[in-house]
Scaffold this motif. Structure first.
Motif, mmCIF file in Angstrom:
data_model
loop_
_atom_site.group_PDB
_atom_site.id
_atom_site.type_symbol
_atom_site.label_atom_id
_atom_site.label_comp_id
_atom_site.label_asym_id
_atom_site.label_seq_id
_atom_site.Cartn_x
_atom_site.Cartn_y
_atom_site.Cartn_z
ATOM 1 N N GLU D 35 0.969 -1.193 0.022
ATOM 2 C CA GLU D 35 0.029 -0.126 0.004
ATOM 3 C C GLU D 35 0.908 1.319 -0.027
ATOM 4 O O GLU D 35 0.553 2.190 -0.913
ATOM 5 C CB GLU D 35 -0.834 -0.022 1.338
ATOM 6 C CG GLU D 35 -1.526 1.377 1.523
ATOM 7 C CD GLU D 35 -1.855 1.289 3.062
ATOM 8 O OE1 GLU D 35 -2.251 0.220 3.608
ATOM 9 O OE2 GLU D 35 -2.120 2.527 3.483
ATOM 10 N N CYS D 64 -6.955 -11.676 5.586
ATOM 11 C CA CYS D 64 -6.125 -12.435 4.625
ATOM 12 C C CYS D 64 -6.467 -13.779 4.456
ATOM 13 O O CYS D 64 -6.747 -14.532 5.516
ATOM 14 C CB CYS D 64 -4.444 -12.153 4.871
ATOM 15 S SG CYS D 64 -3.595 -12.587 3.303
ATOM 16 N N ALA D 83 -10.483 -1.370 -3.487
ATOM 17 C CA ALA D 83 -11.676 -2.068 -3.745
ATOM 18 C C ALA D 83 -12.835 -1.060 -3.362
ATOM 19 O O ALA D 83 -13.935 -0.993 -3.848
ATOM 20 C CB ALA D 83 -11.684 -3.118 -2.704
ATOM 21 N N THR D 91 -10.342 1.151 1.141
ATOM 22 C CA THR D 91 -10.110 -0.354 1.248
ATOM 23 C C THR D 91 -9.178 -0.821 0.169
ATOM 24 O O THR D 91 -9.557 -0.695 -1.179
ATOM 25 C CB THR D 91 -11.651 -1.044 1.098
ATOM 26 O OG1 THR D 91 -12.234 -0.738 2.346
ATOM 27 C CG2 THR D 91 -11.350 -2.736 1.448
ATOM 28 N N TYR D 92 -8.029 -1.245 0.624
ATOM 29 C CA TYR D 92 -7.165 -1.712 -0.365
ATOM 30 C C TYR D 92 -7.415 -3.375 -0.532
ATOM 31 O O TYR D 92 -7.407 -3.929 0.512
ATOM 32 C CB TYR D 92 -5.748 -1.565 0.092
ATOM 33 C CG TYR D 92 -5.287 -0.221 0.084
ATOM 34 C CD1 TYR D 92 -5.037 0.324 -1.023
ATOM 35 C CD2 TYR D 92 -5.429 0.661 1.140
ATOM 36 C CE1 TYR D 92 -4.694 1.931 -1.082
ATOM 37 C CE2 TYR D 92 -5.071 1.669 1.416
ATOM 38 C CZ TYR D 92 -4.709 2.628 0.202
ATOM 39 O OH TYR D 92 -4.137 4.194 0.409
ATOM 40 N N SER D 93 -7.254 -3.842 -1.779
ATOM 41 C CA SER D 93 -7.179 -5.158 -1.926
ATOM 42 C C SER D 93 -6.166 -5.865 -2.473
ATOM 43 O O SER D 93 -5.348 -5.095 -3.376
ATOM 44 C CB SER D 93 -8.437 -5.690 -2.645
ATOM 45 O OG SER D 93 -8.253 -5.412 -4.229
ATOM 46 N N HIS D 94 -5.761 -7.019 -1.963
ATOM 47 C CA HIS D 94 -4.456 -7.359 -2.395
ATOM 48 C C HIS D 94 -4.223 -8.755 -2.974
ATOM 49 O O HIS D 94 -5.007 -9.612 -2.225
ATOM 50 C CB HIS D 94 -3.324 -7.450 -1.251
ATOM 51 C CG HIS D 94 -3.185 -5.884 -0.249
ATOM 52 N ND1 HIS D 94 -4.029 -5.616 0.479
ATOM 53 C CD2 HIS D 94 -2.133 -5.448 -0.341
ATOM 54 C CE1 HIS D 94 -3.893 -4.352 0.898
ATOM 55 N NE2 HIS D 94 -2.625 -4.051 0.306
ATOM 56 N N THR D 105 -4.910 -13.695 -0.618
ATOM 57 C CA THR D 105 -5.483 -12.662 -1.327
ATOM 58 C C THR D 105 -5.873 -11.908 0.245
ATOM 59 O O THR D 105 -6.647 -12.654 1.222
ATOM 60 C CB THR D 105 -6.813 -12.872 -1.957
ATOM 61 O OG1 THR D 105 -7.594 -13.863 -1.342
ATOM 62 C CG2 THR D 105 -6.341 -13.452 -3.071
ATOM 63 N N GLU D 107 -7.228 -7.793 2.354
ATOM 64 C CA GLU D 107 -7.822 -6.512 2.464
ATOM 65 C C GLU D 107 -7.550 -5.815 3.453
ATOM 66 O O GLU D 107 -7.397 -6.215 4.506
ATOM 67 C CB GLU D 107 -9.310 -6.628 2.314
ATOM 68 C CG GLU D 107 -10.120 -6.530 1.098
ATOM 69 C CD GLU D 107 -11.480 -6.368 0.885
ATOM 70 O OE1 GLU D 107 -12.143 -6.622 -0.085
ATOM 71 O OE2 GLU D 107 -12.232 -5.933 1.890
ATOM 72 N N THR D 109 -8.643 -1.892 5.383
ATOM 73 C CA THR D 109 -9.320 -0.412 5.245
ATOM 74 C C THR D 109 -8.648 0.240 6.262
ATOM 75 O O THR D 109 -8.455 -0.094 7.433
ATOM 76 C CB THR D 109 -10.728 -1.098 5.688
ATOM 77 O OG1 THR D 109 -11.539 -1.720 4.688
ATOM 78 C CG2 THR D 109 -11.742 0.540 5.718
#
Lengths: 144, 144, 144, 144
Positions: D35, D64, D83, D91-94, D105, D107, D109
């Motif tokens: 991020e 995760c 996201a 909200t980041y998604s990885h 995978t 996320e 926030t």
């Protein structure tokens, strides 16, 4: 006669590494934790405030010699002594033991500093009331 | 003439502490990472296998002197030299720099060991092919 | 009626970050530590051995919601319950409290696996003796 | 069309645990690092200053799911998307990949907050200039 402060820590899974033992950097974290336990035992903290603001203790040196490995779930005894109580700095010495066996010995030197937001830490004399509380942990030299 | 191996690491947020600077134990993690970067640069790894099984390098000593703080997002240059290439151990020496300013200097001594599941690591001579690859990083003594 | 297992951890300096609070990843380390405390409380361990070899519990999911920050030196209570005791997996649920205030709630799902050197972990049924010891921590559904 | 930001991290020895794989909490540290890489790629930082003082982004949720283990020295690709770009939170998604295989995978926030020494973080609207720079990473919904 000096008194060693004794505390303990369990080796957590997150302290271990792929060699199956406690990672060497975790010893340094535990040395610092033991120092903070010592300070709390005499109602001090590594982060304190006086009339002029915040006081803390940046580290200027740290070292550790490793004799034997520590493993997951073991409980380690950590002895802390003050090897040197200076005007502006303290050198703590540490011994890690497991069932009487010495696993590692280390030292951390920290400097008493005035901490101000946005400025570099500035060394200052250790407050007298603090030094007095710590004297009990000072190692007496072998001959005294 | 010796060659310093140079690598770099950015100070990540998880490396910092409540004093607003990189935690002192993070320097030790980075010293180890720099050593592993050096090994990879000559196609070695800190965990290797030969016909007899696994070889790795438990640490027996580590130390660091801190001259100046490192802060979040800074990129640190890390120089690694081999201060001593012994029969069974290596002492790596490290310098952390930021824009030419030395922030910290340290040393790690690691011992070449045969690793067997369920047994203690057992020291062994450094394989000749490995020692040969590492010679380029050995510090020449000032007078020789 | 289910029983929450309760343990505690002090926020160590190395758990904090430059925002002056406990780093969010440290909550996950403590969730795992609390799970391991729970297992030890009934004479189990996250790494066990049976006649066929080693059994451990790789994590397949972890999450945490953060309501309030934790600070250096605070002692956090951690409640652990078993939200789901499956055939091959366990979902632990966690609550972090400080003086009765909820700071964070989380969950970890771990799968019972046979661990063999050099092979991928392979899921296996939770041994009956182990499942029996853990039943006391299973959350009863509200209406049953 | 959204653009995933892609960065990478090598699994360091200190990221591994006694199970021989990357510790699950290290995935969360890497999600945060990714991020921060994304923010730097558009000249932002997770710690910024405007005329009114310091702005940062406390995490309110993180999760995760782990599909496969990561091992020492592997280089992981980390894709980051946004996201959800809210008024006051992101909200980041990885996705973690190794040679095209998805390992995990997740996320995170984070909430945009005014940070003042000695006070609790207080949420604030994301500055317009910052939101604009981040729009390129917002996942378009499948049907739009």
């Amino acid at each position: 006669m000096s008194t060693a402060f004794v505390t303990s820590r369990r080796v957590e899974f997150s302290d271990t590494d792929a060699a199956g033992i406690m990672h060497f950097a975790a010893f340094f974290r535990m040395m610092e934790q033991a120092e903070h336990d010592l300070l709390r035992s005499v109602n001090l903290s590594v982060v304190m405030h006086d009339a002029a603001g915040k006081i803390s203790w940046p580290r200027v040196a740290a070292k550790c010699d490793f004799q034997a490995a520590a493993r997951f779930e073991e409980v380690l005894q950590i002895e802390v002594r003050i090897a040197r109580l200076g005007k502006r700095s303290i050198t703590y010495s540490h011994r890690f033991l497991r069932d009487g066996q010495v696993l590692a010995t280390g030292e951390i030197t920290a400097v008493c500093c005035r901490i101000r937001e946005g400025a570099l830490p500035k060394s200052m004399p250790i407050p007298a009331a603090m030094a007095k509380k710590l004297r009990t942990f000072v190692e007496s030299s072998p001959r005294q």
